[in-house]
Scaffold this motif. Structure first.
Motif, PDB file in Angstrom:
ATOM      1  N   ARG A 171       0.888   5.473  -8.398  1.00 20.27           N
ATOM      2  CA  ARG A 171      -0.100   6.018  -7.464  1.00 20.27           C
ATOM      3  C   ARG A 171      -0.127   5.200  -6.172  1.00 20.27           C
ATOM      4  NH1 ARG A 171      -4.668   6.331 -11.838  1.00 20.27           N
ATOM      5  NH2 ARG A 171      -3.347   7.405 -13.299  1.00 20.27           N
ATOM      6  N   ALA A 172      -0.053   3.894  -6.332  1.00 15.05           N
ATOM      7  CA  ALA A 172      -0.091   3.043  -5.136  1.00 15.05           C
ATOM      8  C   ALA A 172       1.096   3.347  -4.227  1.00 15.05           C
ATOM      9  CB  ALA A 172      -0.090   1.571  -5.537  1.00 15.05           C
ATOM     10  N   ALA A 173       2.269   3.552  -4.822  1.00 13.72           N
ATOM     11  CA  ALA A 173       3.466   3.832  -4.019  1.00 13.72           C
ATOM     12  C   ALA A 173       3.333   5.185  -3.320  1.00 13.72           C
ATOM     13  CB  ALA A 173       4.704   3.802  -4.917  1.00 13.72           C
ATOM     14  N   LEU A 174       2.826   6.188  -4.049  1.00 11.22           N
ATOM     15  CA  LEU A 174       2.642   7.519  -3.444  1.00 11.22           C
ATOM     16  C   LEU A 174       1.671   7.444  -2.270  1.00 11.22           C
ATOM     17  CD1 LEU A 174       2.336   9.806  -6.593  1.00 11.22           C
ATOM     18  CD2 LEU A 174       4.072   9.980  -4.792  1.00 11.22           C
ATOM     19  N   ALA A 175       0.567   6.728  -2.496  1.00 10.47           N
ATOM     20  CA  ALA A 175      -0.442   6.642  -1.438  1.00 10.47           C
ATOM     21  C   ALA A 175       0.105   5.853  -0.242  1.00 10.47           C
ATOM     22  CB  ALA A 175      -1.715   5.997  -1.975  1.00 10.47           C
ATOM     23  N   ALA A 176       0.836   4.783  -0.524  1.00 10.77           N
ATOM     24  CA  ALA A 176       1.394   3.986   0.579  1.00 10.77           C
ATOM     25  C   ALA A 176       2.328   4.849   1.422  1.00 10.77           C
ATOM     26  CB  ALA A 176       2.125   2.766   0.026  1.00 10.77           C
ATOM     27  N   GLU A 177       3.089   5.720   0.756  1.00 17.55           N
ATOM     28  CA  GLU A 177       4.017   6.613   1.462  1.00 17.55           C
ATOM     29  C   GLU A 177       3.233   7.602   2.337  1.00 17.55           C
ATOM     30  OE1 GLU A 177       6.794   8.250  -1.356  1.00 17.55           O
ATOM     31  OE2 GLU A 177       7.360   9.779   0.103  1.00 17.55           O
ATOM     32  N   LEU A 178       2.130   8.105   1.752  1.00 23.55           N
ATOM     33  CA  LEU A 178       1.299   9.079   2.466  1.00 23.55           C
ATOM     34  C   LEU A 178       0.774   8.511   3.779  1.00 23.55           C
ATOM     35  CD1 LEU A 178       0.048  11.916   1.882  1.00 23.55           C
ATOM     36  CD2 LEU A 178      -1.902  10.708   0.913  1.00 23.55           C
ATOM     37  N   PHE A 179       0.422   7.209   3.761  1.00 18.23           N
ATOM     38  CA  PHE A 179      -0.188   6.599   4.949  1.00 18.23           C
ATOM     39  C   PHE A 179       0.813   5.758   5.744  1.00 18.23           C
ATOM     40  CE2 PHE A 179      -3.693   7.404   2.038  1.00 18.23           C
ATOM     41  CZ  PHE A 179      -4.539   8.122   2.863  1.00 18.23           C
ATOM     42  N   ALA A 180       2.095   5.957   5.478  1.00 17.96           N
ATOM     43  CA  ALA A 180       3.108   5.124   6.137  1.00 17.96           C
ATOM     44  C   ALA A 180       3.057   5.251   7.661  1.00 17.96           C
ATOM     45  CB  ALA A 180       4.491   5.495   5.618  1.00 17.96           C
ATOM     46  N   GLY A 181       2.645   6.404   8.133  1.00 16.62           N
ATOM     47  CA  GLY A 181       2.605   6.611   9.594  1.00 16.62           C
ATOM     48  C   GLY A 181       1.309   6.133  10.226  1.00 16.62           C
ATOM     49  N   MET A 182       0.436   5.539   9.436  1.00 11.87           N
ATOM     50  CA  MET A 182      -0.858   5.079   9.973  1.00 11.87           C
ATOM     51  C   MET A 182      -0.942   3.561   9.806  1.00 11.87           C
ATOM     52  SD  MET A 182      -3.491   8.028   8.669  1.00 11.87           S
ATOM     53  CE  MET A 182      -4.784   7.508   9.777  1.00 11.87           C
ATOM     54  N   PRO A 183      -0.570   2.808  10.826  1.00 11.18           N
ATOM     55  CA  PRO A 183      -0.530   1.350  10.686  1.00 11.18           C
ATOM     56  C   PRO A 183      -1.885   0.717  10.404  1.00 11.18           C
ATOM     57  CG  PRO A 183      -0.034   2.023  12.951  1.00 11.18           C
ATOM     58  CD  PRO A 183      -0.132   3.273  12.142  1.00 11.18           C
ATOM     59  N   THR A 184      -2.961   1.441  10.628  1.00 13.66           N
ATOM     60  CA  THR A 184      -4.298   0.870  10.373  1.00 13.66           C
ATOM     61  C   THR A 184      -4.708   1.018   8.914  1.00 13.66           C
ATOM     62  OG1 THR A 184      -5.260   2.974  11.069  1.00 13.66           O
ATOM     63  CG2 THR A 184      -5.160   1.222  12.727  1.00 13.66           C
ATOM     64  N   VAL A 185      -3.888   1.718   8.109  1.00 14.22           N
ATOM     65  CA  VAL A 185      -4.226   1.923   6.692  1.00 14.22           C
ATOM     66  C   VAL A 185      -3.257   1.122   5.823  1.00 14.22           C
ATOM     67  CG1 VAL A 185      -4.489   3.604   4.829  1.00 14.22           C
ATOM     68  CG2 VAL A 185      -5.080   4.249   7.178  1.00 14.22           C
ATOM     69  N   THR A 186      -3.795   0.254   4.954  1.00 17.46           N
ATOM     70  CA  THR A 186      -2.968  -0.550   4.056  1.00 17.46           C
ATOM     71  C   THR A 186      -3.320  -0.215   2.613  1.00 17.46           C
ATOM     72  OG1 THR A 186      -3.021  -2.350   5.656  1.00 17.46           O
ATOM     73  CG2 THR A 186      -2.317  -2.924   3.427  1.00 17.46           C
ATOM     74  N   VAL A 187      -2.298   0.085   1.813  1.00 15.64           N
ATOM     75  CA  VAL A 187      -2.513   0.291   0.380  1.00 15.64           C
ATOM     76  C   VAL A 187      -1.861  -0.884  -0.351  1.00 15.64           C
ATOM     77  CG1 VAL A 187      -2.062   1.788  -1.603  1.00 15.64           C
ATOM     78  CG2 VAL A 187      -2.538   2.805   0.648  1.00 15.64           C
ATOM     79  N   ILE A 188      -2.647  -1.558  -1.172  1.00 17.32           N
ATOM     80  CA  ILE A 188      -2.158  -2.722  -1.916  1.00 17.32           C
ATOM     81  C   ILE A 188      -2.054  -2.335  -3.383  1.00 17.32           C
ATOM     82  CG2 ILE A 188      -2.704  -5.090  -2.631  1.00 17.32           C
ATOM     83  CD1 ILE A 188      -4.434  -5.297  -0.056  1.00 17.32           C
ATOM     84  N   GLN A 189      -0.912  -2.627  -3.993  1.00 24.51           N
ATOM     85  CA  GLN A 189      -0.788  -2.369  -5.429  1.00 24.51           C
ATOM     86  C   GLN A 189      -1.153  -3.645  -6.174  1.00 24.51           C
ATOM     87  OE1 GLN A 189       2.391  -2.804  -8.039  1.00 24.51           O
ATOM     88  NE2 GLN A 189       0.546  -2.507  -9.295  1.00 24.51           N
ATOM     89  N   ASP A 190      -2.334  -3.616  -6.782  1.00 26.75           N
ATOM     90  CA  ASP A 190      -2.798  -4.822  -7.492  1.00 26.75           C
ATOM     91  C   ASP A 190      -4.129  -4.498  -8.163  1.00 26.75           C
ATOM     92  OD1 ASP A 190      -2.995  -7.528  -8.298  1.00 26.75           O
ATOM     93  OD2 ASP A 190      -2.043  -8.156  -6.432  1.00 26.75           O
ATOM     94  N   ASP A 191      -4.719  -5.521  -8.775  1.00 25.16           N
ATOM     95  CA  ASP A 191      -6.057  -5.360  -9.334  1.00 25.16           C
ATOM     96  C   ASP A 191      -7.066  -5.284  -8.178  1.00 25.16           C
ATOM     97  OD1 ASP A 191      -7.816  -5.421 -11.757  1.00 25.16           O
ATOM     98  OD2 ASP A 191      -8.641  -7.140 -10.672  1.00 25.16           O
ATOM     99  N   TRP A 192      -8.189  -4.616  -8.435  1.00 33.69           N
ATOM    100  CA  TRP A 192      -9.168  -4.378  -7.369  1.00 33.69           C
ATOM    101  C   TRP A 192      -9.626  -5.658  -6.689  1.00 33.69           C
ATOM    102  CZ3 TRP A 192     -14.071  -6.329  -6.893  1.00 33.69           C
ATOM    103  CH2 TRP A 192     -14.618  -6.947  -8.004  1.00 33.69           C
ATOM    104  N   THR A 193      -9.588  -6.786  -7.422  1.00 35.99           N
ATOM    105  CA  THR A 193     -10.114  -8.038  -6.864  1.00 35.99           C
ATOM    106  C   THR A 193      -9.337  -8.467  -5.604  1.00 35.99           C
ATOM    107  OG1 THR A 193      -8.787  -9.139  -8.549  1.00 35.99           O
ATOM    108  CG2 THR A 193     -11.140  -8.954  -8.978  1.00 35.99           C
TER     109      THR A 193
END
Ligand SMILES: C[S@@+](CC[C@H](N)C(=O)[O-])C[C@H]1O[C@@H](n2cnc3c(N)ncnc32)[C@H](O)[C@@H]1O
Length: 153
Positions: free
Chosen positions: A40-62
């Motif tokens: 899911r993290a990879a899919l979401a990161a791809e979705l927002f790849a064109g938006m430099p202000t959006v960062t998706v981190i694959q990790d625990d919520w902390t």
């Protein structure tokens, strides 16, 4: 929260909520979302790849602490206390006046609110938090959210 400069989310999922947040955010606002599930993290990161202000981190919520403090923080996958584990610390995560949102709750029909026959301790945690002004908002017959603002000072 149109004025929010920094927005966080735990539990990106496939990025639906993050897309709404990004659409409503002011220009230049930074958005960070953390998702534990690698696919899911990879899919979401791809979705927002064109938006430099959006960062998706694959990790625990902390990992959401890394970019704190936020003006707006949505706890949708960890940190709410719904499933055990550590509960988010609003003093570290929110700016003064910052807002926290927890949704996907059943509307309370009693006081104190109950879930599956027991007092809903996670919800009570936020509603009674000494550093926050919190309210439950009924969004529909079977859906509610808690919205809590960090007190100043
Ligand atoms: C309700 S879904 C999120 C929906 C998403 N925010 C949306 O608006 O479409 C919850 C997500 O939180 C993730 N999650 C659960 N526990 C987590 C944790 N400890 N750290 C990070 N993500 C977690 C799950 O993998 C799942 O994708």
């Amino acid at each position: 929260m149109r004025g929010a400069e920094r927005i966080g989310e735990t539990g990106t999922g496939c990025g639906v909520g993050l897309a709404w947040l990004a659409c409503g955010a002011r220009p230049g606002a930074e958005l960070v979302s953390v998702e534990r599930d690698a696919e899911r993290a990879a899919l979401a990161a791809e979705l927002f790849a064109g938006m430099p202000t959006v960062t998706v981190i694959q990790d625990d919520w902390t990992e959401i602490y890394r970019d704190a403090p936020y003006d707006l923080l949505v706890l949708d996958g960890g940190g709410q206390g719904k499933t055990g584990g550590p509960v988010a610390d609003p003093h570290r995560l929110l700016r003064d006046g910052g807002t926290l949102v927890i949704d996907d709750l059943s509307p309370a029909k009693h006081w104190p609110p109950r879930f599956e026959g027991k007092i809903d301790q996670p919800r009570m945690h936020w509603l009674n938090h000494s550093g926050m002004d919190a309210a439950e908002l009924r969004l529909g017959p079977d859906l509610a959210a808690v919205v809590a603002t960090r007190r100043y000072g």
